[in-house]
Design a protein around this motif. Structure first.
Motif, mmCIF file in Angstrom:
data_model
loop_
_atom_site.group_PDB
_atom_site.id
_atom_site.type_symbol
_atom_site.label_atom_id
_atom_site.label_comp_id
_atom_site.label_asym_id
_atom_site.label_seq_id
_atom_site.Cartn_x
_atom_site.Cartn_y
_atom_site.Cartn_z
ATOM 1 N N LYS A 7 0.873 -1.180 0.000
ATOM 2 C CA LYS A 7 0.000 0.000 0.000
ATOM 3 C C LYS A 7 0.907 1.225 0.000
ATOM 4 O O LYS A 7 1.722 1.397 0.910
ATOM 5 C CB LYS A 7 -0.905 -0.008 1.234
ATOM 6 C CG LYS A 7 -1.881 -1.174 1.240
ATOM 7 C CD LYS A 7 -2.660 -1.231 2.527
ATOM 8 C CE LYS A 7 -3.622 -2.414 2.502
ATOM 9 N NZ LYS A 7 -4.368 -2.517 3.759
ATOM 10 N N ILE A 8 0.748 2.055 -1.025
ATOM 11 C CA ILE A 8 1.632 3.214 -1.193
ATOM 12 C C ILE A 8 0.830 4.491 -1.447
ATOM 13 O O ILE A 8 -0.351 4.434 -1.779
ATOM 14 C CB ILE A 8 2.643 2.999 -2.348
ATOM 15 C CG1 ILE A 8 1.908 2.823 -3.678
ATOM 16 C CG2 ILE A 8 3.570 1.832 -2.043
ATOM 17 C CD1 ILE A 8 2.829 2.856 -4.904
ATOM 18 N N VAL A 9 1.522 5.620 -1.301
ATOM 19 C CA VAL A 9 0.928 6.922 -1.585
ATOM 20 C C VAL A 9 1.674 7.546 -2.751
ATOM 21 O O VAL A 9 2.901 7.594 -2.760
ATOM 22 C CB VAL A 9 1.019 7.855 -0.357
ATOM 23 C CG1 VAL A 9 0.492 9.236 -0.695
ATOM 24 C CG2 VAL A 9 0.258 7.268 0.815
ATOM 25 N N TYR A 10 0.919 7.993 -3.737
ATOM 26 C CA TYR A 10 1.451 8.675 -4.914
ATOM 27 C C TYR A 10 1.032 10.138 -4.761
ATOM 28 O O TYR A 10 -0.142 10.465 -4.936
ATOM 29 C CB TYR A 10 0.840 8.033 -6.155
ATOM 30 C CG TYR A 10 1.358 8.487 -7.491
ATOM 31 C CD1 TYR A 10 2.424 9.363 -7.629
ATOM 32 C CD2 TYR A 10 0.767 8.008 -8.660
ATOM 33 C CE1 TYR A 10 2.889 9.752 -8.877
ATOM 34 C CE2 TYR A 10 1.223 8.382 -9.917
ATOM 35 C CZ TYR A 10 2.283 9.255 -10.013
ATOM 36 O OH TYR A 10 2.742 9.648 -11.253
ATOM 37 N N ILE A 18 -0.437 -1.666 -4.899
ATOM 38 C CA ILE A 18 0.238 -2.134 -6.106
ATOM 39 C C ILE A 18 -0.353 -3.492 -6.475
ATOM 40 O O ILE A 18 -0.321 -4.429 -5.681
ATOM 41 C CB ILE A 18 1.766 -2.249 -5.893
ATOM 42 C CG1 ILE A 18 2.360 -0.875 -5.605
ATOM 43 C CG2 ILE A 18 2.429 -2.882 -7.125
ATOM 44 C CD1 ILE A 18 3.826 -0.883 -5.246
ATOM 45 N N VAL A 19 -0.932 -3.554 -7.667
ATOM 46 C CA VAL A 19 -1.581 -4.795 -8.107
ATOM 47 C C VAL A 19 -0.759 -5.517 -9.171
ATOM 48 O O VAL A 19 -1.111 -6.622 -9.571
ATOM 49 C CB VAL A 19 -3.022 -4.540 -8.629
ATOM 50 C CG1 VAL A 19 -3.920 -4.069 -7.482
ATOM 51 C CG2 VAL A 19 -3.037 -3.542 -9.775
ATOM 52 N N MET A 36 -0.907 0.704 -9.871
ATOM 53 C CA MET A 36 -1.515 0.966 -8.569
ATOM 54 C C MET A 36 -3.016 1.144 -8.743
ATOM 55 O O MET A 36 -3.466 1.894 -9.602
ATOM 56 C CB MET A 36 -0.914 2.239 -7.958
ATOM 57 C CG MET A 36 -1.490 2.578 -6.595
ATOM 58 S SD MET A 36 -0.729 4.043 -5.847
ATOM 59 C CE MET A 36 -1.735 5.342 -6.540
ATOM 60 N N LYS A 37 -3.768 0.439 -7.907
ATOM 61 C CA LYS A 37 -5.223 0.556 -7.923
ATOM 62 C C LYS A 37 -5.641 1.424 -6.738
ATOM 63 O O LYS A 37 -5.276 1.154 -5.601
ATOM 64 C CB LYS A 37 -5.850 -0.835 -7.813
ATOM 65 C CG LYS A 37 -7.356 -0.832 -7.894
ATOM 66 C CD LYS A 37 -7.872 -2.263 -7.945
ATOM 67 C CE LYS A 37 -9.345 -2.302 -7.753
ATOM 68 N NZ LYS A 37 -9.757 -2.777 -6.442
ATOM 69 N N ARG A 58 5.650 6.837 -1.158
ATOM 70 C CA ARG A 58 5.939 6.380 0.201
ATOM 71 C C ARG A 58 4.890 5.361 0.636
ATOM 72 O O ARG A 58 3.845 5.206 -0.010
ATOM 73 C CB ARG A 58 5.974 7.559 1.167
ATOM 74 C CG ARG A 58 4.630 8.246 1.304
ATOM 75 C CD ARG A 58 4.631 9.290 2.419
ATOM 76 N NE ARG A 58 3.384 10.022 2.451
ATOM 77 C CZ ARG A 58 2.231 9.573 2.964
ATOM 78 N NH1 ARG A 58 2.154 8.378 3.486
ATOM 79 N NH2 ARG A 58 1.140 10.328 2.943
ATOM 80 N N ASP A 59 5.198 4.681 1.741
ATOM 81 C CA ASP A 59 4.238 3.734 2.312
ATOM 82 C C ASP A 59 3.063 4.488 2.914
ATOM 83 O O ASP A 59 3.205 5.634 3.364
ATOM 84 C CB ASP A 59 4.889 2.902 3.425
ATOM 85 C CG ASP A 59 5.914 1.913 2.896
ATOM 86 O OD1 ASP A 59 5.599 1.211 1.924
ATOM 87 O OD2 ASP A 59 7.024 1.845 3.462
ATOM 88 N N VAL A 60 1.906 3.837 2.954
ATOM 89 C CA VAL A 60 0.731 4.372 3.636
ATOM 90 C C VAL A 60 1.054 4.420 5.129
ATOM 91 O O VAL A 60 1.762 3.557 5.646
ATOM 92 C CB VAL A 60 -0.502 3.466 3.361
ATOM 93 C CG1 VAL A 60 -1.656 3.772 4.292
ATOM 94 C CG2 VAL A 60 -0.943 3.598 1.913
#
Length: 165
Positions: A7-10, A18-19, A36-37, A58-60
């Motif tokens: 799980k990331i933040v854009y 990320i799928v 990324m979904k 970055r990570d959530v």
């Protein structure tokens, strides 16, 4: 490096999972992309893997930091320029950082300003986008639905409004 399932933040787009990782040829150059979904609107975003650091991926945040985000939302409005153009630029810079606390501050300030004086069309759009970025990360951090997160945020501002009456 991130992996499928992370799980990331854009920054400027919000949080997602990320799928997959795909190779695509763009303008004659083959590059690898994270797919990324986003949890809101079922949208998928392609993120070039070769400049993840530059973009600020970055990570959530973890569950412990979620309360800190709600504290920021519940805080007093911070000093903002009366000039909407300067205010807009300042808020844009905060959103670009990808820092959830900066994003929460923009959501708080614009929401409170909207309750007091109303917002221009541009600021209304900014608030809507910013709120979506915030909600997308909180949905993943708290593992709750978009509706539940929206309601929790709304409750903070309903309390603000009642205190002022």
């Amino acid at each position: 490096m991130f992996e499928t399932g992370d799980k990331i933040v854009y920054p400027n787009h919000g949080a997602g999972t990320i799928v997959g990782i795909e190779e695509k040829e763009v303008l004659g150059e083959t590059k690898r992309y994270y797919i990324m979904k986003l949890p809101i609107g079922e949208m998928k975003v392609m993120i070039p893997m070769d400049n993840v650091q530059d973009i600020g991926i970055r990570d959530v945040i973890d569950g412990k930091r979620v309360d800190d985000v709600f504290t920021v939302l519940d805080d007093e409005k911070s000093e903002m320029s009366q000039n909407w153009n300067r205010r807009y630029r300042s808020n844009t810079e905060k959103i670009k950082t990808g820092d959830i606390f900066e994003v929460a501050e923009v959501v708080r300030n614009l929401t409170l300003r909207d309750m007091e004086k109303g917002l221009s069309t541009g600021e209304k759009k900014m608030l809507s986008n910013c709120r979506q970025i915030l909600v997308s990360e909180l949905v993943l951090a708290k593992d709750e639905s978009e509706e539940e997160i929206q309601q929790q945020i709304d409750e903070i501002f309903v309390e603000e409004e009642e205190e002022e009456e």
